[in-house]
Design a protein around this motif. Structure first.
Motif, PDB file in Angstrom:
ATOM      1  N   GLU A 471       0.872  -1.181   0.000  1.00 29.26           N
ATOM      2  CA  GLU A 471       0.000   0.000   0.000  1.00 29.26           C
ATOM      3  C   GLU A 471       0.905   1.225   0.000  1.00 29.26           C
ATOM      4  OE1 GLU A 471      -2.169  -0.695   3.561  1.00 29.26           O
ATOM      5  OE2 GLU A 471      -3.605  -2.072   2.620  1.00 29.26           O
ATOM      6  N   ASP A 473       1.026   4.298  -1.471  1.00 31.45           N
ATOM      7  CA  ASP A 473       0.574   5.675  -1.239  1.00 31.45           C
ATOM      8  C   ASP A 473       0.290   5.920   0.241  1.00 31.45           C
ATOM      9  OD1 ASP A 473       0.774   6.333  -3.913  1.00 31.45           O
ATOM     10  OD2 ASP A 473      -1.292   5.720  -4.361  1.00 31.45           O
ATOM     11  N   ASP A 477       2.332   8.586   2.702  1.00 31.68           N
ATOM     12  CA  ASP A 477       1.624   9.622   3.453  1.00 31.68           C
ATOM     13  C   ASP A 477       1.934   9.539   4.943  1.00 31.68           C
ATOM     14  OD1 ASP A 477      -0.518  11.681   3.847  1.00 31.68           O
ATOM     15  OD2 ASP A 477      -1.470  10.012   4.915  1.00 31.68           O
ATOM     16  N   ARG A 506       9.407   4.733  -1.844  1.00 29.22           N
ATOM     17  CA  ARG A 506       9.537   5.477  -3.101  1.00 29.22           C
ATOM     18  C   ARG A 506      10.339   4.688  -4.140  1.00 29.22           C
ATOM     19  NH1 ARG A 506      10.581  11.664  -0.784  1.00 29.22           N
ATOM     20  NH2 ARG A 506       8.383  12.336  -0.928  1.00 29.22           N
ATOM     21  N   ALA A 509       8.354   1.998  -5.689  1.00 26.50           N
ATOM     22  CA  ALA A 509       7.400   2.555  -6.651  1.00 26.50           C
ATOM     23  C   ALA A 509       8.078   3.111  -7.903  1.00 26.50           C
ATOM     24  CB  ALA A 509       6.580   3.651  -5.981  1.00 26.50           C
ATOM     25  N   GLN A 685      -0.373  -1.996  -9.154  1.00 29.13           N
ATOM     26  CA  GLN A 685       0.571  -1.410  -8.204  1.00 29.13           C
ATOM     27  C   GLN A 685       1.711  -0.714  -8.946  1.00 29.13           C
ATOM     28  OE1 GLN A 685       0.134  -1.403  -4.944  1.00 29.13           O
ATOM     29  NE2 GLN A 685      -1.596  -2.830  -4.827  1.00 29.13           N
ATOM     30  N   ARG A 686       2.390   0.176  -8.229  1.00 27.89           N
ATOM     31  CA  ARG A 686       3.567   0.841  -8.798  1.00 27.89           C
ATOM     32  C   ARG A 686       4.815   0.092  -8.347  1.00 27.89           C
ATOM     33  NH1 ARG A 686       3.790   6.603  -6.791  1.00 27.89           N
ATOM     34  NH2 ARG A 686       2.695   5.741  -4.992  1.00 27.89           N
TER      35      ARG A 686
END
Length: 869
Positions: A471, A473, A477, A506, A509, A685-686
């Motif tokens: 997850e 994102d 955050d 990061r 991703a 997903q990234r």
């Protein structure tokens, strides 16, 4: 003193010590069951050796040992800088460095007795010295009971991690029937069935022969109590007092307890007790002490412990752990509650976390009189020690007990922080649903209060879970929220942790700004001396570089991280980085080195599932590519550890390995069966690397419905039908197997020959066989250019050296013997044997020899031996 049947042992010790003088220090492990004569052996050797110094240290049989007991013992003998360091309260790192400095000063024989009772800090000291002993001219002799050091014993872990090059092992055997008969003759007693009853244990034999009773007692306890029955009242009082003191009872304790009677001491010496040079009195063997102690009533034991505690309390410099032990024996609740937490804190500061947990356990048995808040705080402290020592279920239990108290008392901040701890512990125990629930509750509760460090840590924990669940994102955050809280406070620890998570997410991703986050996290940790954060920084920097196939960068971070963790004995991170170094070496085609790293991770008894899963995955992948037997076993073990609902990262990587295994077997449906479920989860997903790898497998079996765009370059090129561009990309990245595979699947005859040469060099037998079959179907003679004539002529593709090794195997020789015959290392022979088994397609050496004898003309031993140099 003449020791029966120990001449060879003394000779070996003498030889080892001579090598120390020539080549540098070593660890001598002297093991054997209780009473086998380990102490007698090293005592005799210490008299014979010509060492400049002989230093003795011992571990005590306290229920909670005193931290670094042997170091304190030798410090009193050396005095000087080491004694100053021990008595001045310096850090553990400084203590260890002082010990090493002392050993480097001059040649010495140093003995640590009874290491099976060692506290965690002493075990860390042994590991520290073991990795550096080669710098000294010291033999460090370690005695321990091998029958008590089971595979899960902490000492077994340390022994397995000691450098092989500087570690010597000796296991003492029981006495023969002849030796037992000689002892019986000396004692003027019949031997009869003495050997069968005692098993040849020297202590058992000695005790039985010394017992003034008719017949032979069946146990050591019977022998000890039979001898003690002769004691006069004065001597019995001394023996009883000494029996409650592990190790030896100092003379001043006997004086203060009014037990220093020469008549009484003489009586004790008459039953085999020992008086030391400093006047201390003790049992010749711990088993005898325990046997005597167990014969006393509970009220008598309490009274004796009270007397010892009173004597110790009046003496300055006594360790808190020792005081706490006797306070517990005396059932003195007030003193236990005062001393045990102090002993726990002292142990924890010295890195002896198991001992710290033990002290808190003792204290909690007497905690009924404490307030609920005080008990909860102690439960939290015990939970933390359980967490550090890997006892997660017990840690959860203690946190839950504390949680009930904080809820009842309305302490919401404490409640929220405890929920965060329960989340982290639940994830470590494989309970992801509970971990997520606790994490959400912790964040919700702490967000309702004024912001504090507890909320920032809760955000970090929730971000970490989000990263594991992919997850991304959410994880980004929450990590940024933790950073926003920590930066104004200047809290480097929380800031470093949050940046570490943010940077890793990061990079997963495909956002390259994560590199800067990880670098900043590491620098903050280095500047603040935050060892755990430093180790975590190196770990994630190295792991992400491997994942992105930036191998030069990965090698730099992993080497720095491994060195950092090894120097500080941070084994959890060290093992995880070792697993990633195995992956890096595997992907680069250095399969032998990768195999060694995997073996080191898997054989370590304290390897957690976090490190074991990637190591098992690499082992399975190695076996798939080499064609080794039982490739599925490590994959299944990894899946079992990952649980019924593994995180996406684990699910995807394991699916890719199984897809390759199915592909090599020509099972296209198997590829689809393994990959499709994982790809359905990752497609939205990234994660360019995982998504690309799974998509490429679907492409190869013509099951990719829609071409993804956000995937790593080699996969994107292959899926767009630019297979030559993909092959070049793999070559530029330094991945020879992937490069060769694309040439083999899509290439011309010349490219297929190039692929076959690469696969042969790697030892990738299944892929090479499949390619040869394909080339034969195309009418191509599939011998790679440049291969040796001897290899081409061999029906199994064995090299000349492999034929030589196989010939020596057929004579029943071990790898170590073969290595000496061929003037190569044993590790090189191991690699040759693995290659032989793979090429012949058999699981064992015996089958390889049988198969080769039927189809090969093996050379004679003389022909195998290399020419004189």
């Amino acid at each position: 003193m003449v020791l029966l049947e120990r001449e060879q042992c003394l000779a070996e010790l003498t030889q080892w010590f001579g090598e120390v003088m020539e080549r540098g220090g070593c660890i001598a492990l002297v093991g054997g069951e209780a009473g086998i004569g380990k102490t007698s052996l090293v005592e005799e050797f210490s008299k014979q050796t010509r060492a400049a110094r002989v230093l003795w240290g011992a571990c005590d049989a306290l229920s909670t040992p005193r931290p670094l007991g042997p170091l304190h013992d030798i410090a009193r003998q050396t005095r000087g800088a080491l004694l100053t360091a021990v008595t001045s309260g310096v850090s553990r790192d400084a203590l260890f460095a002082a010990a090493l400095d002392e050993l480097e000063r001059t040649d010495a024989l140093v003995i640590f007795e009874d290491m099976h009772w060692a506290d965690e800090a002493t075990l860390d000291l042994l590991k520290y010295l073991g990795r550096r002993i080669h710098r000294t001219r010291t033999m460090l002799a370690i005695t321990y009971r091998d029958d008590e050091v089971v595979p899960q014993h902490p000492l077994r872990v340390v022994i397995g991690d000691l450098p092989r090059a500087t570690t010597r092992r000796m296991l003492l055997s029981p006495l023969s029937e002849t030796a037992v008969a000689q002892l019986a003759v000396r004692a003027g007693r019949p031997s009869n069935d003495l050997h069968s009853i005692t098993g040849g244990n020297p202590l058992f034999v000695t005790e039985v022969l010394a017992a003034a009773v008719d017949g032979v007692p069946a146990t050591v306890r019977d022998a000890v109590l039979a001898r003690a029955a002769r004691l006069a009242p004065a001597a019995r009082e001394v023996a009883e007092l000494v029996s409650v003191v592990p190790g030896k009872t100092e003379q001043w304790i006997l004086e203060q307890a009014n037990r220093l009677s020469e008549a009484g001491i003489e009586g004790c010496l008459g039953i085999g007790m020992v008086r030391h040079e400093d006047g201390a009195l003790g049992y010749r063997h711990e088993l005898a002490r325990r046997a005597f102690e167990s014969s006393l009533s509970q009220s008598r034991l309490q009274n004796l412990h009270s007397k010892v505690l009173e004597a110790l309390a009046a003496r300055p410099g006594i360790s808190v752990a020792r005081l706490a032990y006797h306070a517990d024996g005396a059932r003195n609740a007030l003193e236990v509650l005062r001393l045990a937490p102090m002993a726990a804190t002292e142990s924890a500061l010295q890195g002896a976390h198991r001992e710290a947990a033990s002290h808190y356990q003792v204290a909690l048995r007497y905690a009924q009189s404490l307030s609920r808040d005080a008990r909860a705080l102690m439960q939290e402290q015990l939970s933390y020690e359980y967490y550090l020592t890997g006892q997660h279920e017990l840690a959860i239990e203690m946190r839950r007990c504390a949680l009930e108290v904080w809820r009842a008392c309305g302490q919401r901040r404490k409640e929220g922080d405890t929920l965060r701890w329960l989340s982290s512990l639940s994830w470590s125990s494989g309970r992801r649903a509970e971990a997520n629930r606790y994490a959400a509750d912790a964040v919700a509760m702490l967000e309702s209060l004024p912001p504090g460090p507890e909320l920032a840590r809760a955000y970090c924990n929730r971000a970490d879970l989000g990263m594991e669940e992919h997850e991304l994102d959410i994880a980004i955050d929450l990590a940024q929220r933790a950073i926003a809280l920590a930066e104004p406070w200047g809290n480097a620890e929380i800031l470093s942790e949050a940046l570490n998570i943010l940077g890793t997410v990061r990079l997963i991703a495909g956002d390259l700004s994560g590199q800067a986050d990880l670098e900043r996290s590491l620098q903050l940790a280095l500047a603040g001396g935050l060892q755990g954060n430093v180790a975590s920084g190196y770990t994630n920097l190295g792991a992400m570089a491997v994942s992105r196939r930036h191998y030069e960068q990965a090698s730099r971070y992993l080497n720095l991280g491994l060195s950092y963790c090894e120097a500080r004995d941070l084994d959890s991170w060290w093992l995880y980085m070792l697993a990633y170094r195995a992956r890096m070496r595997f992907e680069q085609g250095d399969w032998n080195e990768a195999s060694e790293d995997v073996e080191a991770v898997l054989r370590h008894p304290r390897t957690t599932s976090v490190s074991r899963i990637p190591a098992l995955r690499i082992l399975g992948h190695l076996r798939v590519r080499r064609g080794d037997p039982d490739s599925q076993s490590p994959i299944e073990q990894a899946r079992a550890l990952a649980g019924p609902r593994p995180e996406l990262q684990r699910l995807g990587t394991l699916a890719a390995v199984c897809a390759e295994a199915a592909w090599l077997q020509g099972d296209r449906e198997g590829v689809l069966r393994e990959v499709q479920p994982a790809y359905e989860l990752v497609r939205h997903q990234r994660d360019p690397r995982m998504k690309g790898e799974l998509a490429a497998w679907l492409w190869r079996v013509e099951a990719l419905e829609q071409h993804p765009t956000d995937i790593a370059e080699p996969y994107a090129l292959e899926i767009s039908s630019d297979w030559r561009g993909a092959a070049c990309a793999w070559k530029d990245l330094g991945c020879p197997y992937e490069h060769a595979s694309l040439l083999a699947w899509y290439g011309t005859e010349a490219e297929q020959r190039e692929a076959l040469a690469i696969l042969e060099q790697l030892g990738a037998s299944p892929a090479a066989r499949a390619l040869r079959k394909s080339m034969r179907g195309q009418g191509i003679r599939s011998i790679p250019r440049g291969s040796r004539a001897s290899t081409r002529d061999n029906p199994y593709g064995l090299t000349k050296r492999e034929v030589q090794v196989l010939a020596l195997l057929s004579e029943g020789l071990r790898n170590s013997v073969i290595a000496k015959r061929l003037f190569v290392s044993a590790k090189t022979v191991d690699n040759h044997v693995a290659a032989i088994l793979a090429k012949l397609g058999v699981p064992s050496r015996a089958l390889a020899v049988a198969m080769a004898r039927r189809g090969l003309a093996l050379p004679t031993s003389e022909a195998v031996l290399p020419a004189p140099r």
